[in-house]
Design a protein around this motif. Structure first.
Motif, PDB file in Angstrom:
ATOM      1  N   ILE A  11       0.845  -1.185   0.000  1.00  0.00           N
ATOM      2  CA  ILE A  11       0.000   0.000   0.000  1.00  0.00           C
ATOM      3  C   ILE A  11       0.882   1.236   0.000  1.00  0.00           C
ATOM      4  O   ILE A  11       1.764   1.389   0.856  1.00  0.00           O
ATOM      5  CB  ILE A  11      -0.924   0.024   1.237  1.00  0.00           C
ATOM      6  N   GLY A  12       0.671   2.126  -0.970  1.00  0.00           N
ATOM      7  CA  GLY A  12       1.368   3.410  -1.002  1.00  0.00           C
ATOM      8  C   GLY A  12       0.465   4.490  -0.435  1.00  0.00           C
ATOM      9  O   GLY A  12      -0.705   4.573  -0.799  1.00  0.00           O
ATOM     10  N   ILE A  13       0.986   5.292   0.473  1.00  0.00           N
ATOM     11  CA  ILE A  13       0.211   6.381   1.074  1.00  0.00           C
ATOM     12  C   ILE A  13       0.886   7.709   0.754  1.00  0.00           C
ATOM     13  O   ILE A  13       2.064   7.898   1.064  1.00  0.00           O
ATOM     14  CB  ILE A  13       0.085   6.229   2.605  1.00  0.00           C
ATOM     15  N   ILE A  14       0.142   8.609   0.132  1.00  0.00           N
ATOM     16  CA  ILE A  14       0.645   9.962  -0.088  1.00  0.00           C
ATOM     17  C   ILE A  14       0.355  10.751   1.186  1.00  0.00           C
ATOM     18  O   ILE A  14      -0.796  11.039   1.497  1.00  0.00           O
ATOM     19  CB  ILE A  14      -0.003  10.621  -1.309  1.00  0.00           C
ATOM     20  N   GLY A  15       1.417  11.045   1.915  1.00  0.00           N
ATOM     21  CA  GLY A  15       1.294  11.738   3.192  1.00  0.00           C
ATOM     22  C   GLY A  15       1.738  10.857   4.339  1.00  0.00           C
ATOM     23  O   GLY A  15       1.342   9.695   4.424  1.00  0.00           O
ATOM     24  N   GLY A  16       2.561  11.427   5.204  1.00  0.00           N
ATOM     25  CA  GLY A  16       3.058  10.684   6.358  1.00  0.00           C
ATOM     26  C   GLY A  16       2.746  11.365   7.668  1.00  0.00           C
ATOM     27  O   GLY A  16       3.490  11.242   8.645  1.00  0.00           O
ATOM     28  N   GLY A  17       1.629  12.099   7.713  1.00  0.00           N
ATOM     29  CA  GLY A  17       1.205  12.758   8.943  1.00  0.00           C
ATOM     30  C   GLY A  17       0.508  11.799   9.886  1.00  0.00           C
ATOM     31  O   GLY A  17       0.612  10.573   9.740  1.00  0.00           O
ATOM     32  N   GLN A  18      -0.257  12.354  10.827  1.00  0.00           N
ATOM     33  CA  GLN A  18      -0.891  11.492  11.827  1.00  0.00           C
ATOM     34  C   GLN A  18      -1.924  10.548  11.225  1.00  0.00           C
ATOM     35  O   GLN A  18      -2.072   9.406  11.688  1.00  0.00           O
ATOM     36  CB  GLN A  18      -1.521  12.321  12.945  1.00  0.00           C
ATOM     37  N   LEU A  19      -2.627  10.980  10.174  1.00  0.00           N
ATOM     38  CA  LEU A  19      -3.614  10.085   9.573  1.00  0.00           C
ATOM     39  C   LEU A  19      -2.917   8.913   8.876  1.00  0.00           C
ATOM     40  O   LEU A  19      -3.356   7.764   8.981  1.00  0.00           O
ATOM     41  CB  LEU A  19      -4.487  10.846   8.575  1.00  0.00           C
ATOM     42  N   GLY A  20      -1.819   9.212   8.157  1.00  0.00           N
ATOM     43  CA  GLY A  20      -1.047   8.144   7.542  1.00  0.00           C
ATOM     44  C   GLY A  20      -0.499   7.187   8.582  1.00  0.00           C
ATOM     45  O   GLY A  20      -0.518   5.966   8.407  1.00  0.00           O
ATOM     46  N   LYS A  21      -0.011   7.735   9.683  1.00  0.00           N
ATOM     47  CA  LYS A  21       0.532   6.907  10.765  1.00  0.00           C
ATOM     48  C   LYS A  21      -0.525   5.954  11.308  1.00  0.00           C
ATOM     49  O   LYS A  21      -0.266   4.758  11.495  1.00  0.00           O
ATOM     50  CB  LYS A  21       1.053   7.806  11.887  1.00  0.00           C
ATOM     51  N   MET A  22      -1.736   6.476  11.542  1.00  0.00           N
ATOM     52  CA  MET A  22      -2.785   5.636  12.112  1.00  0.00           C
ATOM     53  C   MET A  22      -3.295   4.611  11.097  1.00  0.00           C
ATOM     54  O   MET A  22      -3.705   3.515  11.472  1.00  0.00           O
ATOM     55  CB  MET A  22      -3.890   6.506  12.685  1.00  0.00           C
ATOM     56  N   MET A  23      -3.253   4.954   9.797  1.00  0.00           N
ATOM     57  CA  MET A  23      -3.558   3.940   8.775  1.00  0.00           C
ATOM     58  C   MET A  23      -2.541   2.801   8.842  1.00  0.00           C
ATOM     59  O   MET A  23      -2.905   1.617   8.777  1.00  0.00           O
ATOM     60  CB  MET A  23      -3.489   4.559   7.375  1.00  0.00           C
ATOM     61  N   LEU A  72      -1.399  -0.538  -4.752  1.00  0.00           N
ATOM     62  CA  LEU A  72      -2.477   0.447  -4.759  1.00  0.00           C
ATOM     63  C   LEU A  72      -2.018   1.656  -3.973  1.00  0.00           C
ATOM     64  O   LEU A  72      -1.113   1.570  -3.134  1.00  0.00           O
ATOM     65  CB  LEU A  72      -3.773  -0.126  -4.183  1.00  0.00           C
ATOM     66  N   ILE A  73      -2.649   2.809  -4.260  1.00  0.00           N
ATOM     67  CA  ILE A  73      -2.298   4.064  -3.598  1.00  0.00           C
ATOM     68  C   ILE A  73      -3.526   4.644  -2.916  1.00  0.00           C
ATOM     69  O   ILE A  73      -4.635   4.606  -3.450  1.00  0.00           O
ATOM     70  CB  ILE A  73      -1.733   5.083  -4.619  1.00  0.00           C
ATOM     71  N   THR A  74      -3.309   5.188  -1.728  1.00  0.00           N
ATOM     72  CA  THR A  74      -4.326   5.982  -1.045  1.00  0.00           C
ATOM     73  C   THR A  74      -3.649   7.261  -0.570  1.00  0.00           C
ATOM     74  O   THR A  74      -2.473   7.487  -0.837  1.00  0.00           O
ATOM     75  CB  THR A  74      -4.974   5.191   0.114  1.00  0.00           C
ATOM     76  N   TYR A  75      -4.388   8.110   0.136  1.00  0.00           N
ATOM     77  CA  TYR A  75      -3.823   9.392   0.546  1.00  0.00           C
ATOM     78  C   TYR A  75      -4.487   9.855   1.828  1.00  0.00           C
ATOM     79  O   TYR A  75      -5.602   9.444   2.171  1.00  0.00           O
ATOM     80  CB  TYR A  75      -3.965  10.448  -0.559  1.00  0.00           C
ATOM     81  N   GLU A  76      -3.783  10.733   2.562  1.00  0.00           N
ATOM     82  CA  GLU A  76      -4.290  11.185   3.863  1.00  0.00           C
ATOM     83  C   GLU A  76      -4.757  12.636   3.840  1.00  0.00           C
ATOM     84  O   GLU A  76      -5.178  13.157   4.868  1.00  0.00           O
ATOM     85  CB  GLU A  76      -3.228  10.986   4.949  1.00  0.00           C
ATOM     86  N   PHE A  77      -4.671  13.310   2.711  1.00  0.00           N
ATOM     87  CA  PHE A  77      -5.163  14.680   2.590  1.00  0.00           C
ATOM     88  C   PHE A  77      -5.489  14.939   1.121  1.00  0.00           C
ATOM     89  O   PHE A  77      -5.110  14.170   0.241  1.00  0.00           O
ATOM     90  CB  PHE A  77      -4.138  15.696   3.122  1.00  0.00           C
TER      91      PHE A  77
END
Length: 388
Positions: A11-23, A72-77
């Motif tokens: 899983i690719g996540i665009i964004g490494g803030g708190q929402l990405g961390k909790m994901m 797959l990619i998701t994002y936090e903002f």
């Protein structure tokens, strides 16, 4: 494909803030490999990601590299170059929520238009491009008015309340004048603001969470109480609105639908967020399945989880205080000594006044009890800029 095979996905996540961390915390429980893209080397998600691509969010080549490494990619903002996501989708890459969802939601005017066209109730709105346009709209809507940037706003940024004609020019300049795309919304003197977290899987399965009642301070979410103190009739209407929104946007993953409860007990949709949301943090301790686990389940074609509220819950943000500087946590031990308190520290290295640095959640047998305990704990903990 058997469910056990799905956990091999990256899983690719665009964004490494708190929402990405909790994901990531929930993705790792289910065995997924996670890669993040974030320009900050020591962002909140850095320490737990399997890989971290250090790059700006508008770095198209870096986003392409993330796609190459991910299934797959998701994002936090929302503030992402949607064009590169559309290109990647056209080349067969999986992006959830879809680039189409994001493209519409990124522009508040387009977002409201789509909702209105699908007969979902929203405040009255109009696009404006000059002070004269604003004054003309005021003749129809009356003062006060809410001037909004169509793109880029968050936590109250990009909004300006106009109380009279004398304030029009100031608000217009404040939001970028002719350089910005602007819209006017009719001001709603609402009784409550509520939000509902909703999930939709790849197979169209949908599930909604208990409704939260939100309190803002200085345009930043301060507290969410669950369940919201609204009638069963409004609860059912809100749930239907949330499901309709998921259908309209063909949403995959978690969406947050913010709504106003008007003085005459009508619901108006305010804004949509295509991702886990601050007002859904209560679900980590308050529900059988957190919004973050649900998001991972939804985008990886796993069955959606149970959203039942375990006990009444109150979530309070911990905002940066004092001056800007190296983040220092004060009073964690005291806050955790309060019955039922769970504290989440986001590990942002720099604290500044009003910045979301963490949150705390209390669950209890009653909402009143949870509120009292959350108030007590929030007075004991502080995250401030350390003195140089």
């Amino acid at each position: 494909m058997k469910f056990k095979d799905k956990t091999r996905q990256k899983i690719g996540i665009i964004g490494g803030g708190q929402l990405g961390k909790m994901m990531i915390l929930d993705a790792k429980k289910m065995g997924f490999y996670v890669i993040i893209l974030d320009p900050t080397k020591k962002c909140p998600a850095h320490s737990i990601a399997d890989q971290h691509l250090v790059a700006d969010f508008d770095d198209r080549e870096a986003i392409r590299k993330l796609a190459e490494k991910s299934d797959l990619i998701t994002y936090e903002f929302e503030h992402i170059d949607v064009e590169v996501l559309k290109e990647l989708e056209s080349e067969g890459n999986k992006i959830y929520p879809t680039a189409r969802s994001l493209e519409i939601i990124q522009n508040k005017y387009h977002q409201k238009n789509v909702l209105k066209q699908d007969q979902i109730a929203v405040p009255e709105f109009k696009k404006v491009s000059s002070p004269d346009d604003i004054k003309e709209t005021a003749q129809e809507f009356g003062y006060p008015l809410m001037l909004k940037s169509c793109t880029g706003g968050y936590d109250g940024k990009g909004n300006a309340l106009i109380g009279s004609e004398a304030e029009v020019e100031r608000a217009f300049q404040e939001l970028g004048a002719e350089k910005s795309k602007l819209m006017i919304e009719k001001y709603i003197p609402f009784k409550k603001e509520i939000s509902i977290i909703a999930a939709r899987g790849l197979n169209g399965e949908m599930n909604v969470y208990p409704i939260g009642e939100n309190e803002h301070q200085n345009n930043i979410l301060f507290e969410t109480k669950v369940p919201a103190d609204i009638s069963n009739k409004l609860k059912k209407e809100a749930e239907e609105f949330a499901k309709e929104v998921l259908e309209v946007f063909e949403g995959i993953g978690i969406f947050c639908v913010e709504m106003f409860v008007t003085e005459d007990n009508q619901l108006l949709v305010n804004e949509i967020a295509p991702r886990p949301h601050n007002s859904g943090h209560y679900s980590i301790e308050g529900c059988v399945t957190s919004q973050f686990e649900q998001h991972i389940r939804a985008i990886t074609a796993l069955p959606l989880g149970d959203t039942t509220l375990v006990r009444p819950a109150v979530m309070r943000n911990i905002l940066g205080s004092g001056k800007e500087g190296k983040a220092e946590v004060v009073g964690l031990d005291s806050a955790l000594a309060v019955e039922g308190v769970k504290v989440h520290i986001y590990q942002k290295t720099i604290s500044r006044p009003g910045r979301k640095m963490g949150h705390l959640t209390v669950t209890a047998d009653s909402l009143d009890q949870a509120s009292e305990l959350a108030l007590e704990a929030s007075r004991l903990i502080e995250i401030k800029g350390e003195k140089n």
